[in-house]
Design an enzyme around this catalytic site. Structure first.
Site, PDB file in Angstrom:
ATOM      1  CE  LYS A 245      -6.566  11.608   2.870  1.00  0.00           C
ATOM      2  NZ  LYS A 245      -5.707  10.516   2.343  1.00  0.00           N
ATOM      3  CG  ASP A 250      -1.487  10.622   5.827  1.00  0.00           C
ATOM      4  OD1 ASP A 250      -1.389  10.067   6.946  1.00  0.00           O
ATOM      5  OD2 ASP A 250      -1.694  10.004   4.764  1.00  0.00           O
ATOM      6  CE  LYS A 257       1.548   9.250   4.369  1.00  0.00           C
ATOM      7  NZ  LYS A 257       1.294   8.160   3.423  1.00  0.00           N
ATOM      8  CG  ASP A 268      -3.496  13.133   2.759  1.00  0.00           C
ATOM      9  OD1 ASP A 268      -3.777  12.866   1.579  1.00  0.00           O
ATOM     10  OD2 ASP A 268      -3.518  12.295   3.686  1.00  0.00           O
ATOM     11  CG  ASP A 327      -0.042   6.033   5.703  1.00  0.00           C
ATOM     12  OD1 ASP A 327      -0.604   7.153   5.745  1.00  0.00           O
ATOM     13  OD2 ASP A 327       0.982   5.797   5.030  1.00  0.00           O
ATOM     14  CD  GLU A 329      -4.832   9.175   6.008  1.00  0.00           C
ATOM     15  OE1 GLU A 329      -4.176   8.125   5.855  1.00  0.00           O
ATOM     16  OE2 GLU A 329      -4.790  10.114   5.202  1.00  0.00           O
ATOM     17  NE  ARG A 331      -8.246   3.311   2.309  1.00  0.00           N
ATOM     18  CZ  ARG A 331      -7.561   2.461   1.555  1.00  0.00           C
ATOM     19  NH1 ARG A 331      -7.938   1.201   1.470  1.00  0.00           N
ATOM     20  NH2 ARG A 331      -6.513   2.869   0.867  1.00  0.00           N
TER      21      ARG A 331
HETATM   22  N1  BES Z   1      -2.432  10.383   1.711  1.00  0.00           N
HETATM   23  C1  BES Z   1      -1.990   9.099   1.323  1.00  0.00           C
HETATM   24  C2  BES Z   1      -1.976   8.889  -0.188  1.00  0.00           C
HETATM   25  C3  BES Z   1      -1.033   9.755  -0.978  1.00  0.00           C
HETATM   26  C4  BES Z   1       0.167   9.221  -1.408  1.00  0.00           C
HETATM   27  C5  BES Z   1      -1.377  11.031  -1.346  1.00  0.00           C
HETATM   28  C6  BES Z   1       1.025   9.996  -2.168  1.00  0.00           C
HETATM   29  C7  BES Z   1      -0.515  11.801  -2.095  1.00  0.00           C
HETATM   30  C8  BES Z   1       0.685  11.290  -2.510  1.00  0.00           C
HETATM   31  C9  BES Z   1      -2.894   8.042   1.931  1.00  0.00           C
HETATM   32  O1  BES Z   1      -3.498   8.381   3.128  1.00  0.00           O
HETATM   33  C10 BES Z   1      -2.067   6.838   2.167  1.00  0.00           C
HETATM   34  O2  BES Z   1      -1.190   6.909   2.975  1.00  0.00           O
HETATM   35  N2  BES Z   1      -2.362   5.765   1.462  1.00  0.00           N
HETATM   36  C11 BES Z   1      -1.651   4.566   1.593  1.00  0.00           C
HETATM   37  C12 BES Z   1      -2.656   3.451   1.623  1.00  0.00           C
HETATM   38  C13 BES Z   1      -2.077   2.132   1.997  1.00  0.00           C
HETATM   39  C14 BES Z   1      -1.650   2.144   3.455  1.00  0.00           C
HETATM   40  C15 BES Z   1      -3.122   1.076   1.753  1.00  0.00           C
HETATM   41  C16 BES Z   1      -0.735   4.431   0.396  1.00  0.00           C
HETATM   42  O3  BES Z   1      -1.110   4.848  -0.694  1.00  0.00           O
HETATM   43  O4  BES Z   1       0.388   3.949   0.560  1.00  0.00           O
HETATM   44 ZN    ZN Z   2      -3.743  10.358   3.519  1.00  0.00          ZN
HETATM   45 MN    MN Z   3      -2.231   7.926   4.795  1.00  0.00          MN
END
Ligand code: BES
Ligand code: ZN
Ligand code: MN
Length: 476
Positions: A245, A250, A257, A268, A327, A329, A331
């Site tokens: 990834k 992000d 966020k 990210d 968010d 994204e 995947r």
């Molecule tokens: N990049 C984030 C995940 C992340 C969180 C990485 C904390 C490093 C530290 C990812 O893209 C994300 O935002 N995931 C969301 C998914 C949710 C919207 C289903 C999350 O984990 O809140």
């Molecule tokens: Zn992310």
């Molecule tokens: Mn995200």
């Protein structure tokens, strides 16, 4: 940077810092006290140092031993893993004082490989934007008291690529975005013997139907890329594909966020840094395996053209995805890469690495990478590599019945599963795009980046699990 091994008495070795292992209840300290002609136990007790694993205490040696600073490193009960960790502490403490030379006396002559790698990881820091006066030099001499390990020349290779990954992750998003990440790949991988690099820009991404990379990237002025590097050594019998990834920032997109969650989201692209560095290490080590690395690089922003909730993406393998949260994204970007990685003839193993979910961080914290796979042998092989690198992985359920949580109203699946088992539903989402090879998904959201410094890592990128992946490929 030179690494050497010696069987001399550690207390007679000249160095800026001598790291000396002390067990629970100050086990082993008497010998140092005798050599130094001072009651170190009283000093240690006064400073609350008992030899517990993970602790340390620095003392100016003032001529009592050959080294300038005596660094007592706690190893608790003295397991190999505690002693190797203590090497990380030593490396990090050495950097905080700017030591040029470090001697590791860990009380186990057989730990040279892991101790040196951990010390080098501890010694890393990202200070290129700090004022000159606040920068401390890295080590240029590392001495391990004990046996020279087999293939000692590999230690620096693994450590260097791990540091390269950390530099990439630590760089601000203003400097590192999809185009400059592609430049990095040309420069650091494209110049290696036998490696070819291919980069797809916006036009080619459209032509090829990379709908996830395009959707995530379209809200940013920094256009996305798909980056691929390949290595085909003669006589290779095993073929590995790595997918990372590469979300260079992000912001969350329209599902924006909050500031505290966005602060470190330059991290990210940690998955891409991990697999690119592991690829580089494997090539430099001359491993006899065919390799592909795929990186989906995009910036998740919320410009006028940003992708929207309710949008439906139709992937090249026919899977349709309804967007419920911009968010989620990572995947979407990975899906394009997984499809392409599986189209290559003869891939045996596919590993993806991604800072994918906050849920994984909630589940296992920063000391573990979350591992998802249906393949027990694959899981065992990665766990064996964990023993060598000290970069811990914890297997989490790839529980097929939870696939129902991804059911969508107007498409085949949606891009989020809800609050429950968030790391698992993300992994199950990815599984829709894997076809053929044995597959493992590494969620490195916690392990690859630490907001605050620990005893063994400076704050920021950790470079985990670069060495773990390298060891695994070495085992093939
Ligand atoms: N990049 C984030 C995940 C992340 C969180 C990485 C904390 C490093 C530290 C990812 O893209 C994300 O935002 N995931 C969301 C998914 C949710 C919207 C289903 C999350 O984990 O809140
Ligand atoms: Zn992310
Ligand atoms: Mn995200």
């Amino acid at each position: 940077m030179t690494i050497s091994y010696t069987d001399a008495d550690a207390l007679t070795l000249e160095a800026d810092v001598l790291a000396y292992a002390i067990g629970d209840d100050l086990a082993g300290l008497d010998a140092v006290s005798a050599a130094a002609g001072a009651d170190l136990a009283a000093y240690a007790k006064a400073h609350g140092f008992t030899g517990a694993a993970g602790s340390h205490l620095a003392l100016p040696a003032m001529g009592s031993i050959a080294a300038s600073t005596l660094l007592l490193v706690g190893v608790g009960k003295g397991t190999a893993s505690d002693r190797a960790s203590a090497a990380g502490t030593a490396g990090r403490q050495a950097r905080t004082v700017g030591a040029g030379s470090l001697v590791l006396a860990l009380g186990d002559a057989s730990l040279g490989r892991e101790a040196c790698e951990r010390a080098l990881a501890g010694n890393y820091t990202f200070d290129q934007f700090k004022p000159e006066k606040d920068r401390k030099p890295a080590l240029d001499q590392l001495t391990f008291v004990g046996d020279a390990p087999a293939s000692a020349d590999r230690i620096a290779v693994r450590a260097d690529w791990q540091s390269k990954a950390r530099d990439l992750v630590n760089l601000p998003a203003a400097d590192l975005y999809p185009a400059t990440l592609a430049d990095w790949v040309h420069k650091h991988l494209g110049t290696l013997d036998g490696v070819t690099v291919e980069v797809w820009g916006p036009e080619k991404l459209h032509e090829e139907g990379c709908v996830g990379i395009i959707a995530v990237g379209q809200g940013s002025a920094k256009t996305p890329r798909l980056i691929r590097a390949s290595y085909r050594p003669e006589g290779a019998t095993t073929h590995v594909a790595l997918v990372g990834k590469g979300v260079t920032f992000d912001a969350g997109g329209l599902s924006l966020k909050g500031t505290p969650y966005m602060q470190t989201m330059r991290c990210d692209m940690g998955g891409s840094a991990t697999v690119l560095a592991a690829f580089g290490a494997a090539v430099e080590l001359g491993l006899p395996i065919a390799l592909d690395v795929w990186v989906g690089a995009a910036e998740n922003m919320l410009g006028a053209d940003a992708f929207k909730l309710g949008d439906i993406l139709t992937y090249k393998n026919g899977v349709t995805v309804e967007i419920h949260n911009t968010d989620a994204e990572g995947r979407l970007v990975l899906a394009d890469c997984l499809i392409r990685a599986c189209e290559v003839e003869g891939v045996d193993y596919l590993v993806d690495a991604a800072t994918l979910t906050g849920a994984c961080v909630v589940a296992v914290g920063g000391d573990f990478t979350g591992l998802f796979t249906d393949d027990d042998d694959f899981a065992a092989a990665l766990s064996a590599a964990e023993q060598q690198s000290g970069e811990r992985v914890w297997r989490l359920p790839l529980h097929a019945p939870y696939k129902k949580l991804l059911k969508a109203d107007w498409a085949q699946i949606k891009n989020v599963g809800g609050r429950d088992a968030g790391a698992t539903t993300a992994a199950l989402f990815l599984q829709h795009f894997v076809d053929g090879p044995a597959w493992a998904h590494l969620d490195i959201a916690g392990s690859s980046f630490h907001d605050t410094a620990s005893t063994t890592y400076a704050a920021g990128a950790t470079g985990e699990p670069v060495r773990l992946l390298t060891y695994w490929m070495e085992s093939l």
